[in-house]
Design a protein around this motif. Structure first.
Motif, mmCIF file in Angstrom:
data_model
loop_
_atom_site.group_PDB
_atom_site.id
_atom_site.type_symbol
_atom_site.label_atom_id
_atom_site.label_comp_id
_atom_site.label_asym_id
_atom_site.label_seq_id
_atom_site.Cartn_x
_atom_site.Cartn_y
_atom_site.Cartn_z
ATOM 1 N N ALA A 111 -71.108 70.675 -0.697
ATOM 2 C CA ALA A 111 -71.410 70.481 -2.117
ATOM 3 C C ALA A 111 -71.406 68.995 -2.455
ATOM 4 C CB ALA A 111 -70.401 71.244 -2.984
ATOM 5 N N TRP A 112 -70.431 68.257 -1.922
ATOM 6 C CA TRP A 112 -70.372 66.820 -2.170
ATOM 7 C C TRP A 112 -71.558 66.104 -1.513
ATOM 8 C CZ3 TRP A 112 -67.992 64.061 -5.607
ATOM 9 C CH2 TRP A 112 -66.854 64.569 -6.225
ATOM 10 N N LEU A 113 -71.905 66.509 -0.307
ATOM 11 C CA LEU A 113 -73.053 65.906 0.370
ATOM 12 C C LEU A 113 -74.333 66.162 -0.413
ATOM 13 C CD1 LEU A 113 -72.360 66.612 4.153
ATOM 14 C CD2 LEU A 113 -72.500 64.386 3.028
ATOM 15 N N TYR A 114 -74.482 67.376 -0.918
ATOM 16 C CA TYR A 114 -75.659 67.730 -1.716
ATOM 17 C C TYR A 114 -75.713 66.863 -2.979
ATOM 18 C CZ TYR A 114 -78.906 70.426 -4.547
ATOM 19 O OH TYR A 114 -79.943 70.804 -5.331
ATOM 20 N N VAL A 145 -78.594 64.029 -3.925
ATOM 21 C CA VAL A 145 -79.347 64.037 -5.184
ATOM 22 C C VAL A 145 -79.182 62.699 -5.898
ATOM 23 C CG1 VAL A 145 -79.454 65.085 -7.486
ATOM 24 C CG2 VAL A 145 -79.327 66.546 -5.453
ATOM 25 N N ALA A 146 -77.980 62.155 -5.926
ATOM 26 C CA ALA A 146 -77.728 60.867 -6.590
ATOM 27 C C ALA A 146 -78.506 59.747 -5.892
ATOM 28 C CB ALA A 146 -76.232 60.557 -6.596
ATOM 29 N N VAL A 147 -78.499 59.749 -4.541
ATOM 30 C CA VAL A 147 -79.233 58.723 -3.792
ATOM 31 C C VAL A 147 -80.728 58.824 -4.080
ATOM 32 C CG1 VAL A 147 -79.935 58.027 -1.457
ATOM 33 C CG2 VAL A 147 -77.524 58.415 -1.964
#
Length: 160
Positions: free
Chosen positions: A14-17, A21-23
């Motif tokens: 979830a954090w990687l996702y 998205v932020a990147v």
């Protein structure tokens, strides 16, 4: 509370996702800013004045040497086309799309040319039409006068 039920592996995904998205959002904003800045910096292509284009076309016509090749009709088609295109670009009169008669009628009403230039155009285009459509064979002096009239008209009406 729902995150407590997620295992450590799912929380990491979830954090990687969220980070991905932020990147992507940041990259999109950076790209957008770059493209805007680049568009603002693009140099505009200089507009070539109509008289320069016409004089270059006249030089190219001479370089073709149509007169020595006995291609009078083609020579007259090209020279009248050069002048008509110049008139359209310089004075915004629809010269290339009109017959000589239509053009001369429109020219009579135009305020953008002095009477001397209107007369020169009338004589020039009428002479060209004789060669193009009436199988008239002009003498060498007439051909030179036609070329000179075209060049004179362009040089006398060019914008500064």
């Amino acid at each position: 509370e729902p995150q407590q039920h997620l295992g450590p592996e799912r929380r990491r995904l979830a954090w990687l996702y969220a980070a991905a998205v932020a990147v992507l959002l940041v990259a999109g904003v950076v790209l957008l800013l770059y493209l805007r800045r680049r568009r603002g910096r693009q140099e505009t292509v200089p507009v070539i004045p109509p008289h320069i284009t016409a004089l270059q076309a006249l030089q190219a016509l001479i370089d073709e040497d149509l007169l020595k090749k006995q291609q009078l009709k083609l020579f007259y088609n090209r020279i009248s086309g050069i002048l008509r295109t110049y008139i359209e670009e310089r004075f915004h009169l629809r010269a290339p799309e009109q017959t000589t008669e239509e053009f001369l009628s429109a020219l009579a009403l135009a305020d953008s040319l002095i009477q001397e230039h209107k007369l020169l155009l009338q004589n020039f285009l009428t002479h060209c039409d004789l060669v193009k459509f009436a199988a008239y064979s002009p003498a060498e002096k007439e051909i030179q006068n036609t070329f000179s009239a075209c060049k004179t008209f362009i040089s006398q009406t060019m914008q500064e």
